[in-house]
Design a protein around this motif. Structure first.
Motif, PDB file in Angstrom:
ATOM      1  N   GLY A  37      13.080 -41.200   8.157  1.00  0.00           N
ATOM      2  CA  GLY A  37      14.003 -42.144   8.782  1.00  0.00           C
ATOM      3  C   GLY A  37      13.354 -43.511   8.867  1.00  0.00           C
ATOM      4  N   TYR A  38      14.108 -44.481   9.328  1.00  0.00           N
ATOM      5  CA  TYR A  38      13.536 -45.826   9.477  1.00  0.00           C
ATOM      6  C   TYR A  38      12.340 -45.775  10.420  1.00  0.00           C
ATOM      7  CZ  TYR A  38      17.418 -47.967   6.989  1.00  0.00           C
ATOM      8  OH  TYR A  38      18.323 -48.330   6.023  1.00  0.00           O
ATOM      9  N   GLY A  39      11.266 -46.449  10.024  1.00  0.00           N
ATOM     10  CA  GLY A  39      10.055 -46.498  10.831  1.00  0.00           C
ATOM     11  C   GLY A  39       9.083 -45.359  10.541  1.00  0.00           C
ATOM     12  N   TYR A  40       9.373 -44.509   9.558  1.00  0.00           N
ATOM     13  CA  TYR A  40       8.513 -43.382   9.189  1.00  0.00           C
ATOM     14  C   TYR A  40       8.044 -43.566   7.745  1.00  0.00           C
ATOM     15  CZ  TYR A  40      10.252 -41.359  13.485  1.00  0.00           C
ATOM     16  OH  TYR A  40      10.560 -41.146  14.806  1.00  0.00           O
ATOM     17  N   PRO A  41       7.046 -42.784   7.302  1.00  0.00           N
ATOM     18  CA  PRO A  41       6.497 -42.981   5.950  1.00  0.00           C
ATOM     19  C   PRO A  41       7.524 -42.846   4.811  1.00  0.00           C
ATOM     20  CG  PRO A  41       5.089 -41.506   7.206  1.00  0.00           C
ATOM     21  CD  PRO A  41       6.317 -41.753   8.026  1.00  0.00           C
ATOM     22  N   ASN A  42       8.483 -41.937   4.949  1.00  0.00           N
ATOM     23  CA  ASN A  42       9.545 -41.750   3.949  1.00  0.00           C
ATOM     24  C   ASN A  42       9.019 -41.559   2.533  1.00  0.00           C
ATOM     25  OD1 ASN A  42      11.526 -41.932   5.932  1.00  0.00           O
ATOM     26  ND2 ASN A  42      11.595 -44.140   5.778  1.00  0.00           N
ATOM     27  N   ALA A  44       8.938 -40.203  -1.106  1.00  0.00           N
ATOM     28  CA  ALA A  44      10.078 -40.058  -2.027  1.00  0.00           C
ATOM     29  C   ALA A  44      10.555 -38.613  -2.143  1.00  0.00           C
ATOM     30  CB  ALA A  44       9.716 -40.612  -3.398  1.00  0.00           C
ATOM     31  N   ARG A  45       9.658 -37.671  -2.273  1.00  0.00           N
ATOM     32  CA  ARG A  45      10.056 -36.255  -2.419  1.00  0.00           C
ATOM     33  C   ARG A  45      10.798 -35.780  -1.173  1.00  0.00           C
ATOM     34  NH1 ARG A  45      11.881 -31.899  -4.722  1.00  0.00           N
ATOM     35  NH2 ARG A  45      10.968 -29.982  -3.966  1.00  0.00           N
ATOM     36  N   GLN A  46      10.306 -36.144  -0.009  1.00  0.00           N
ATOM     37  CA  GLN A  46      10.971 -35.753   1.239  1.00  0.00           C
ATOM     38  C   GLN A  46      12.361 -36.366   1.324  1.00  0.00           C
ATOM     39  OE1 GLN A  46       7.798 -36.969   4.089  1.00  0.00           O
ATOM     40  NE2 GLN A  46       8.418 -35.058   5.045  1.00  0.00           N
ATOM     41  N   VAL A  47      12.460 -37.645   1.033  1.00  0.00           N
ATOM     42  CA  VAL A  47      13.751 -38.331   1.122  1.00  0.00           C
ATOM     43  C   VAL A  47      14.735 -37.713   0.130  1.00  0.00           C
ATOM     44  CG1 VAL A  47      14.958 -40.529   0.869  1.00  0.00           C
ATOM     45  CG2 VAL A  47      12.720 -40.464   1.992  1.00  0.00           C
ATOM     46  N   ALA A  48      14.283 -37.412  -1.082  1.00  0.00           N
ATOM     47  CA  ALA A  48      15.161 -36.780  -2.076  1.00  0.00           C
ATOM     48  C   ALA A  48      15.675 -35.430  -1.568  1.00  0.00           C
ATOM     49  CB  ALA A  48      14.428 -36.621  -3.404  1.00  0.00           C
ATOM     50  N   CYS A  49      14.834 -34.688  -0.880  1.00  0.00           N
ATOM     51  CA  CYS A  49      15.263 -33.398  -0.323  1.00  0.00           C
ATOM     52  C   CYS A  49      16.280 -33.607   0.801  1.00  0.00           C
ATOM     53  CB  CYS A  49      14.061 -32.598   0.160  1.00  0.00           C
ATOM     54  SG  CYS A  49      13.097 -31.899  -1.205  1.00  0.00           S
ATOM     55  N   VAL A  50      16.057 -34.594   1.649  1.00  0.00           N
ATOM     56  CA  VAL A  50      17.030 -34.924   2.690  1.00  0.00           C
ATOM     57  C   VAL A  50      18.361 -35.293   2.026  1.00  0.00           C
ATOM     58  CG1 VAL A  50      17.638 -36.632   4.466  1.00  0.00           C
ATOM     59  CG2 VAL A  50      15.355 -35.596   4.456  1.00  0.00           C
ATOM     60  N   GLN A  51      18.304 -36.099   0.982  1.00  0.00           N
ATOM     61  CA  GLN A  51      19.520 -36.513   0.284  1.00  0.00           C
ATOM     62  C   GLN A  51      20.238 -35.317  -0.340  1.00  0.00           C
ATOM     63  OE1 GLN A  51      17.437 -39.407  -2.118  1.00  0.00           O
ATOM     64  NE2 GLN A  51      18.172 -41.120  -0.855  1.00  0.00           N
ATOM     65  N   PHE A  52      19.484 -34.357  -0.860  1.00  0.00           N
ATOM     66  CA  PHE A  52      20.074 -33.136  -1.406  1.00  0.00           C
ATOM     67  C   PHE A  52      20.890 -32.417  -0.333  1.00  0.00           C
ATOM     68  CE2 PHE A  52      19.437 -28.485  -1.494  1.00  0.00           C
ATOM     69  CZ  PHE A  52      20.238 -28.156  -2.579  1.00  0.00           C
ATOM     70  N   PHE A  53      20.299 -32.192   0.837  1.00  0.00           N
ATOM     71  CA  PHE A  53      20.992 -31.482   1.917  1.00  0.00           C
ATOM     72  C   PHE A  53      22.160 -32.302   2.455  1.00  0.00           C
ATOM     73  CE2 PHE A  53      16.996 -28.993   2.119  1.00  0.00           C
ATOM     74  CZ  PHE A  53      17.547 -27.726   2.001  1.00  0.00           C
ATOM     75  N   GLY A  66      15.246 -40.726  -3.656  1.00  0.00           N
ATOM     76  CA  GLY A  66      14.004 -40.731  -2.884  1.00  0.00           C
ATOM     77  C   GLY A  66      13.779 -41.981  -2.063  1.00  0.00           C
ATOM     78  N   LYS A  67      14.826 -42.818  -1.906  1.00  0.00           N
ATOM     79  CA  LYS A  67      14.687 -44.054  -1.126  1.00  0.00           C
ATOM     80  C   LYS A  67      15.563 -43.955   0.119  1.00  0.00           C
ATOM     81  CE  LYS A  67      13.892 -46.697  -5.286  1.00  0.00           C
ATOM     82  NZ  LYS A  67      14.491 -47.609  -6.243  1.00  0.00           N
ATOM     83  N   PHE A  68      14.934 -44.117   1.276  1.00  0.00           N
ATOM     84  CA  PHE A  68      15.681 -44.042   2.528  1.00  0.00           C
ATOM     85  C   PHE A  68      16.313 -45.399   2.811  1.00  0.00           C
ATOM     86  CE2 PHE A  68      16.662 -43.891   6.979  1.00  0.00           C
ATOM     87  CZ  PHE A  68      17.067 -42.579   7.166  1.00  0.00           C
ATOM     88  N   GLY A  69      17.639 -45.421   2.864  1.00  0.00           N
ATOM     89  CA  GLY A  69      18.369 -46.648   3.133  1.00  0.00           C
ATOM     90  C   GLY A  69      19.561 -46.367   4.022  1.00  0.00           C
ATOM     91  N   PRO A  70      20.478 -47.328   4.163  1.00  0.00           N
ATOM     92  CA  PRO A  70      21.620 -47.178   5.065  1.00  0.00           C
ATOM     93  C   PRO A  70      22.516 -45.981   4.736  1.00  0.00           C
ATOM     94  CG  PRO A  70      21.470 -49.449   4.262  1.00  0.00           C
ATOM     95  CD  PRO A  70      20.442 -48.653   3.542  1.00  0.00           C
ATOM     96  N   GLN A  71      22.721 -45.697   3.452  1.00  0.00           N
ATOM     97  CA  GLN A  71      23.569 -44.563   3.088  1.00  0.00           C
ATOM     98  C   GLN A  71      22.913 -43.235   3.466  1.00  0.00           C
ATOM     99  OE1 GLN A  71      26.778 -44.363   1.861  1.00  0.00           O
ATOM    100  NE2 GLN A  71      26.726 -46.500   2.507  1.00  0.00           N
ATOM    101  N   THR A  72      21.615 -43.125   3.274  1.00  0.00           N
ATOM    102  CA  THR A  72      20.908 -41.896   3.652  1.00  0.00           C
ATOM    103  C   THR A  72      20.919 -41.734   5.164  1.00  0.00           C
ATOM    104  OG1 THR A  72      19.510 -42.062   1.678  1.00  0.00           O
ATOM    105  CG2 THR A  72      18.745 -40.609   3.435  1.00  0.00           C
TER     106      THR A  72
END
Length: 135
Positions: A37-42, A44-53, A66-72
């Motif tokens: 999330g915003y303010g965390y390391p984010n 790419a692999r973790q963010v991509a997995c979050v986006q998958f779910f 793998g990029k954490f932004g407003p849509q994620t």
């Protein structure tokens, strides 16, 4: 000479135990993964997995880049809301942050979701924050 041989044998044995112990601790790394999330390391692999779910459970079609932004962030909020209304065993804070609480609820639900791509879910389970290894 005997002492030197015993010492060398002891050092090698201790090194072997350390290697084996390191191997077993990294296999259950799930609880130590950082929050996404915003303010965390984010990472790419973790963010991509979050986006998958997020895409699976919300029907959104955000890019799995793998990029954490407003849509994620919006997707995580929707995922948390859906979870609270539908299947969460513990109510999640709807904050757009994918931490261990959200990770635990999502991974437990995903493991029992027969329509889910279980290979992808299991692969992602080792990258997401959670309280315990689920898969």
């Amino acid at each position: 000479m005997k002492h030197l041989k015993a010492l060398r044998s002891g050092v090698l044995g201790a090194a072997a135990v350390a290697v084996l112990a390191a191997g077993t601790t990294t296999a259950q790394a799930d609880p130590g993964n950082p929050t996404v999330g915003y303010g965390y390391p984010n990472y790419a692999r973790q963010v991509a997995c979050v986006q998958f779910f997020v895409n699976w459970y919300t029907g959104m079609r955000i890019a799995v880049d793998g990029k954490f932004g407003p849509q994620t962030q919006l997707g995580v909020k929707r995922l948390q809301e859906i979870s609270n209304r539908t299947w969460a065993t513990k109510e999640l804070v709807v904050d757009g942050v994918f931490g261990p609480g959200t990770g635990q609820v999502v991974l437990v639900h995903a493991k029992n979701d027969r329509g889910m791509d279980q290979y992808q879910a299991a692969s992602c389970s080792h990258d997401l924050p959670s309280y315990s290894g689920v898969y």
